[in-house]
Motif scaffolding. Structure first.
Motif, PDB file in Angstrom:
ATOM      1  N   ARG A   5     -10.619  24.971  12.462  1.00  0.00           N
ATOM      2  CA  ARG A   5     -11.880  24.249  12.523  1.00  0.00           C
ATOM      3  C   ARG A   5     -12.356  23.866  11.126  1.00  0.00           C
ATOM      4  O   ARG A   5     -12.872  22.765  10.913  1.00  0.00           O
ATOM      5  CB  ARG A   5     -12.924  25.127  13.221  1.00  0.00           C
ATOM      6  N   TYR A   6     -12.163  24.756  10.175  1.00  0.00           N
ATOM      7  CA  TYR A   6     -12.558  24.478   8.791  1.00  0.00           C
ATOM      8  C   TYR A   6     -11.809  23.257   8.252  1.00  0.00           C
ATOM      9  O   TYR A   6     -12.390  22.427   7.536  1.00  0.00           O
ATOM     10  CB  TYR A   6     -12.275  25.693   7.918  1.00  0.00           C
ATOM     11  N   ALA A   7     -10.542  23.133   8.612  1.00  0.00           N
ATOM     12  CA  ALA A   7      -9.725  22.021   8.123  1.00  0.00           C
ATOM     13  C   ALA A   7     -10.224  20.676   8.639  1.00  0.00           C
ATOM     14  O   ALA A   7      -9.911  19.639   8.057  1.00  0.00           O
ATOM     15  CB  ALA A   7      -8.268  22.225   8.521  1.00  0.00           C
ATOM     16  N   ARG A   8     -10.995  20.705   9.739  1.00  0.00           N
ATOM     17  CA  ARG A   8     -11.512  19.451  10.298  1.00  0.00           C
ATOM     18  C   ARG A   8     -12.910  19.109   9.811  1.00  0.00           C
ATOM     19  O   ARG A   8     -13.437  18.048  10.141  1.00  0.00           O
ATOM     20  CB  ARG A   8     -11.514  19.536  11.832  1.00  0.00           C
ATOM     21  N   LEU A   9     -13.516  19.985   9.032  1.00  0.00           N
ATOM     22  CA  LEU A   9     -14.876  19.731   8.554  1.00  0.00           C
ATOM     23  C   LEU A   9     -14.913  18.557   7.572  1.00  0.00           C
ATOM     24  O   LEU A   9     -14.025  18.408   6.736  1.00  0.00           O
ATOM     25  CB  LEU A   9     -15.448  20.968   7.853  1.00  0.00           C
ATOM     26  N   ALA A  10     -15.980  17.777   7.685  1.00  0.00           N
ATOM     27  CA  ALA A  10     -16.245  16.691   6.731  1.00  0.00           C
ATOM     28  C   ALA A  10     -15.058  15.754   6.564  1.00  0.00           C
ATOM     29  O   ALA A  10     -14.726  15.327   5.463  1.00  0.00           O
ATOM     30  CB  ALA A  10     -16.660  17.259   5.372  1.00  0.00           C
ATOM     31  N   GLY A  11     -14.394  15.434   7.677  1.00  0.00           N
ATOM     32  CA  GLY A  11     -13.294  14.482   7.626  1.00  0.00           C
ATOM     33  C   GLY A  11     -13.798  13.076   7.358  1.00  0.00           C
ATOM     34  O   GLY A  11     -14.904  12.710   7.725  1.00  0.00           O
ATOM     35  N   VAL A  12     -12.993  12.268   6.706  1.00  0.00           N
ATOM     36  CA  VAL A  12     -13.414  10.917   6.338  1.00  0.00           C
ATOM     37  C   VAL A  12     -12.277   9.932   6.533  1.00  0.00           C
ATOM     38  O   VAL A  12     -11.112  10.303   6.635  1.00  0.00           O
ATOM     39  CB  VAL A  12     -13.873  10.841   4.858  1.00  0.00           C
ATOM     40  N   GLU A  13     -12.651   8.666   6.569  1.00  0.00           N
ATOM     41  CA  GLU A  13     -11.706   7.571   6.465  1.00  0.00           C
ATOM     42  C   GLU A  13     -11.797   7.026   5.042  1.00  0.00           C
ATOM     43  O   GLU A  13     -12.885   6.794   4.536  1.00  0.00           O
ATOM     44  CB  GLU A  13     -12.047   6.457   7.454  1.00  0.00           C
ATOM     45  N   THR A  14     -10.644   6.835   4.406  1.00  0.00           N
ATOM     46  CA  THR A  14     -10.630   6.281   3.051  1.00  0.00           C
ATOM     47  C   THR A  14     -10.056   4.878   3.100  1.00  0.00           C
ATOM     48  O   THR A  14      -8.976   4.664   3.654  1.00  0.00           O
ATOM     49  CB  THR A  14      -9.766   7.145   2.114  1.00  0.00           C
ATOM     50  N   LYS A  46     -19.665  20.268  14.736  1.00  0.00           N
ATOM     51  CA  LYS A  46     -19.971  21.585  15.322  1.00  0.00           C
ATOM     52  C   LYS A  46     -20.609  22.552  14.313  1.00  0.00           C
ATOM     53  O   LYS A  46     -20.569  23.762  14.501  1.00  0.00           O
ATOM     54  CB  LYS A  46     -18.731  22.202  15.971  1.00  0.00           C
ATOM     55  N   VAL A  47     -21.168  22.003  13.243  1.00  0.00           N
ATOM     56  CA  VAL A  47     -21.985  22.808  12.341  1.00  0.00           C
ATOM     57  C   VAL A  47     -23.336  23.054  13.001  1.00  0.00           C
ATOM     58  O   VAL A  47     -23.947  24.110  12.854  1.00  0.00           O
ATOM     59  CB  VAL A  47     -22.162  22.102  10.986  1.00  0.00           C
ATOM     60  N   MET A  48     -23.822  22.043  13.749  1.00  0.00           N
ATOM     61  CA  MET A  48     -24.987  22.172  14.610  1.00  0.00           C
ATOM     62  C   MET A  48     -24.509  22.032  16.057  1.00  0.00           C
ATOM     63  O   MET A  48     -23.324  21.737  16.293  1.00  0.00           O
ATOM     64  CB  MET A  48     -26.024  21.094  14.250  1.00  0.00           C
ATOM     65  N   PRO A  49     -25.375  22.276  17.052  1.00  0.00           N
ATOM     66  CA  PRO A  49     -24.935  22.178  18.450  1.00  0.00           C
ATOM     67  C   PRO A  49     -24.217  20.873  18.757  1.00  0.00           C
ATOM     68  O   PRO A  49     -24.686  19.785  18.390  1.00  0.00           O
ATOM     69  CB  PRO A  49     -26.251  22.293  19.223  1.00  0.00           C
ATOM     70  N   ALA A  50     -23.088  20.964  19.439  1.00  0.00           N
ATOM     71  CA  ALA A  50     -22.240  19.797  19.682  1.00  0.00           C
ATOM     72  C   ALA A  50     -22.933  18.729  20.517  1.00  0.00           C
ATOM     73  O   ALA A  50     -22.597  17.540  20.424  1.00  0.00           O
ATOM     74  CB  ALA A  50     -20.945  20.236  20.364  1.00  0.00           C
ATOM     75  N   GLY A  51     -23.911  19.123  21.324  1.00  0.00           N
ATOM     76  CA  GLY A  51     -24.615  18.148  22.139  1.00  0.00           C
ATOM     77  C   GLY A  51     -25.332  17.082  21.333  1.00  0.00           C
ATOM     78  O   GLY A  51     -25.589  15.980  21.842  1.00  0.00           O
ATOM     79  N   ALA A  77     -19.952  27.913   5.931  1.00  0.00           N
ATOM     80  CA  ALA A  77     -18.670  27.243   5.736  1.00  0.00           C
ATOM     81  C   ALA A  77     -17.588  28.237   5.313  1.00  0.00           C
ATOM     82  O   ALA A  77     -16.435  28.162   5.774  1.00  0.00           O
ATOM     83  CB  ALA A  77     -18.806  26.136   4.695  1.00  0.00           C
ATOM     84  N   LEU A  78     -17.946  29.166   4.436  1.00  0.00           N
ATOM     85  CA  LEU A  78     -16.970  30.173   4.007  1.00  0.00           C
ATOM     86  C   LEU A  78     -16.568  31.081   5.160  1.00  0.00           C
ATOM     87  O   LEU A  78     -15.401  31.497   5.266  1.00  0.00           O
ATOM     88  CB  LEU A  78     -17.558  31.001   2.856  1.00  0.00           C
ATOM     89  N   TRP A  79     -17.526  31.395   6.045  1.00  0.00           N
ATOM     90  CA  TRP A  79     -17.187  32.183   7.236  1.00  0.00           C
ATOM     91  C   TRP A  79     -16.225  31.418   8.139  1.00  0.00           C
ATOM     92  O   TRP A  79     -15.254  31.978   8.654  1.00  0.00           O
ATOM     93  CB  TRP A  79     -18.447  32.537   8.012  1.00  0.00           C
ATOM     94  N   ILE A  80     -16.496  30.115   8.333  1.00  0.00           N
ATOM     95  CA  ILE A  80     -15.593  29.292   9.159  1.00  0.00           C
ATOM     96  C   ILE A  80     -14.198  29.266   8.547  1.00  0.00           C
ATOM     97  O   ILE A  80     -13.187  29.364   9.252  1.00  0.00           O
ATOM     98  CB  ILE A  80     -16.149  27.861   9.301  1.00  0.00           C
ATOM     99  N   ARG A  81     -14.129  29.140   7.217  1.00  0.00           N
ATOM    100  CA  ARG A  81     -12.822  29.119   6.543  1.00  0.00           C
ATOM    101  C   ARG A  81     -12.040  30.392   6.802  1.00  0.00           C
ATOM    102  O   ARG A  81     -10.823  30.362   6.994  1.00  0.00           O
ATOM    103  CB  ARG A  81     -13.017  28.920   5.038  1.00  0.00           C
ATOM    104  N   SER A  82     -12.743  31.516   6.844  1.00  0.00           N
ATOM    105  CA  SER A  82     -12.078  32.804   7.057  1.00  0.00           C
ATOM    106  C   SER A  82     -11.764  33.056   8.521  1.00  0.00           C
ATOM    107  O   SER A  82     -10.654  33.483   8.862  1.00  0.00           O
ATOM    108  CB  SER A  82     -12.969  33.931   6.523  1.00  0.00           C
ATOM    109  N   ALA A  83     -12.718  32.762   9.409  1.00  0.00           N
ATOM    110  CA  ALA A  83     -12.567  33.122  10.820  1.00  0.00           C
ATOM    111  C   ALA A  83     -11.991  32.007  11.675  1.00  0.00           C
ATOM    112  O   ALA A  83     -11.366  32.280  12.710  1.00  0.00           O
ATOM    113  CB  ALA A  83     -13.923  33.550  11.385  1.00  0.00           C
ATOM    114  N   ARG A  84     -12.179  30.752  11.286  1.00  0.00           N
ATOM    115  CA  ARG A  84     -11.727  29.613  12.089  1.00  0.00           C
ATOM    116  C   ARG A  84     -11.053  28.592  11.172  1.00  0.00           C
ATOM    117  O   ARG A  84     -11.556  27.489  10.964  1.00  0.00           O
ATOM    118  CB  ARG A  84     -12.908  28.954  12.801  1.00  0.00           C
ATOM    119  N   PRO A  85      -9.909  28.917  10.595  1.00  0.00           N
ATOM    120  CA  PRO A  85      -9.301  28.013   9.614  1.00  0.00           C
ATOM    121  C   PRO A  85      -8.975  26.624  10.154  1.00  0.00           C
ATOM    122  O   PRO A  85      -9.097  25.630   9.427  1.00  0.00           O
ATOM    123  CB  PRO A  85      -8.034  28.758   9.178  1.00  0.00           C
TER     124      PRO A  85
END
Length: 500
Positions: A467-476, A323-328, A457-465
């Motif tokens: 959502r920020y926590a789900r950014l750039a998730g990975v499988e290790t 959702k950094v770009m349009p979800a579609g 990203a910093l705005w998302i961290r402040s306004a949508r914490p």
């Protein structure tokens, strides 16, 4: 017509890619024939002349350092996000979002630039054989073909690229063999690797063109979610591709020096430029094979265009999923398991850019190609340098690092790629062939994209914490799984979530 592969277990992209298919995708993006015909003569003419083959070897060694760390992290982290995901792992989410936007700009720009190159050379080759059509028609036909192939599952593109790549490499090898048979040992002059020649005037320009010719070697990680065994396939494909490109480019350019003459190659290349290799084909092969080389040049550009189109799709797909770009943009085709909406968006972008250049009456090559490929090159080299730093950061507090793969090699890679970035920006007017102030300002688009991404990203961290926590998730994954399979997967949450 082959049936589309079944969906993956999580309903995501299809897992149909093997190591050879990814190698074809990577090397096709580098466009070997187009690099030899279009880039090497410029390096001869504007750079250090006979020392160009050594620059390919140097660039290859630098990028092997990059690949050591890139491969190490790719065995632990599997995601279609490429640079976006890897930068997050080592440098944090704000840097990752900035890197993701740089990647979207760079790969879309490079794809649009190759549209112009394909249309320009297709028009020239077509006209020389009696089919004189406007470049806009060639651009439209190529764009339609790229759109259809990009819409389908990725292994269809891989098969097309494999056929084209084998043909273009084959004709260059035939030319090289003919030069060797005719000139013997003098076809490989030692002066190309002498310190005096290598360090001569223009070394920076030659190094710049050499690094440009490797663009696309980092794209293997984008196909991690579509590979059978990504923890092995991505790293293996990257190593193979970089090694082959460095050896092949170095060898063919070295043979060209031997065919023309080390003392004359700069003068002849300055006079002939894009005709240099075609004239060598006339001299050492036949006019019929020269005509074939012209056709394969167009196909080489098309193959590179298709490969970068697919790379741009994957970045938009992942950033849409985040959702950094349009979800579609994150939609997956139900039948082909491809990021079809992201593909359509990339096609639309290229169409708009090409239309704007056409309406402005600008040349498709000296206008569209040089400016857009220049912008893409700056962005991709910057991302490669950031990826080296992210490898160091990712393995810093882990117990499975290695003194070479995850420490020294990334440092050396970062140093070499930083130098390449400086050279590309400093010689941007040489690379684009113009001093137009608008074109000269294009590297600032890369910086601006990164700054916007970090700020967002910093705005998302402040306004949508949340959502920020789900950014750039990975499988290790386990660094050394005994056999690839579910038991080798180590996660700290749902799929596509960051692990500690």
């Amino acid at each position: 017509m082959s049936e589309p592969s079944p969906p993956s277990e999580d309903g995501g992209l299809s897992r149909t890619l093997t190591t050879p298919k990814i190698v074809f995708l990577i090397i096709a993006a580098a466009a070997p024939l187009a690099a030899m015909v279009g880039t090497v003569p410029l390096a001869f003419a504007l750079g250090n002349g006979a020392g160009v083959p050594a620059m390919f070897v140097f660039s290859g060694l630098t990028l092997m350092c990059f690949c050591s760390g890139y491969a190490a992290i790719s065995r632990r982290v599997v995601n279609a996000g490429g640079f976006y995901t890897y930068i997050s792992c080592g440098l944090g989410r704000p840097a990752a979002v900035g890197g993701g936007l740089i990647a979207v700009v760079a790969y879309n720009a490079a794809s649009a630039g190759l549209l112009g190159a394909f249309a320009y050379f297709a028009q020239l080759v077509g006209a020389s054989h009696g089919l004189d059509l406007p470049w806009e028609l060639w651009a439209a036909a190529g764009l339609a073909a790229v759109a259809v192939l990009g819409y389908r599952q990725i292994d269809v593109s891989a098969r097309v690229l494999a056929v084209v790549l084998i043909c273009e490499v084959g004709i260059l090898l035939a030319l090289g063999a003919a030069i060797l048979l005719d000139r013997g040992g003098s076809a490989l002059p030692s002066t190309s690797f002498s310190a005096h020649t290598v360090t001569g005037a223009g070394i920076g320009v030659s190094m710049m063109f050499a690094f440009i010719s490797f663009i696309g070697i980092e794209s293997a990680a984008l196909y991690g979610e579509e590979a059978h065994h990504p923890e092995r396939t991505v790293s293996r494909a990257t190593y193979i591709a970089v090694s082959l490109i460095a050896l092949f480019y170095g060898l063919i350019s070295w043979l060209a020096v031997g065919a023309v003459g080390a003392t004359r190659v700069q003068e002849v290349a300055t006079r002939e430029l894009g005709d240099l290799f075609l004239n060598l084909s006339d001299d050492y092969l036949t006019s019929a094979l020269t005509s074939l080389m012209q056709l394969l040049l167009c196909l080489s550009l098309f193959a590179s265009w298709l490969a970068l189109h697919n790379a741009a799709n994957r970045y938009m797909f992942v950033l849409g999923r985040e959702k950094v770009m349009p979800a579609g943009l994150s939609a997956v085709h139900r039948r082909f398991r491809s990021p079809h909406r992201a593909g359509l968006a990339q096609t639309g972008f290229s169409a708009v850019v090409a239309t704007a250049f056409a309406l402005a009456g600008l040349d498709p090559y000296m206008g569209l190609t040089t400016s857009m490929l220049g912008l893409g090159t700056v962005g991709i080299v910057v991302l490669q340098a950031l990826a080296c730093l992210s490898v160091i950061g990712f393995f810093r507090n882990r117990g499975d690092g290695h003194w070479w793969n995850t420490r020294l090699a990334p440092v050396l890679g970062f140093a070499g790629l930083s130098l390449a970035t400086v050279l590309v920006v400093a010689n941007f007017d040489t690379m684009t062939g113009t001093t137009n102030p608008v074109v000269a300002a294009l590297p600032w688009v890369v910086l601006g994209s990164g700054v916007i991404g970090v700020g967002y990203a910093l705005w998302i961290r402040s306004a949508r914490p949340a959502r920020y926590a789900r950014l750039a998730g990975v499988e290790t994954r386990d660094p050394a799984p005994p056999e690839p399979g579910p038991e080798a997967l180590v996660t700290a949450g749902p799929a596509h979530r960051r692990t500690p």
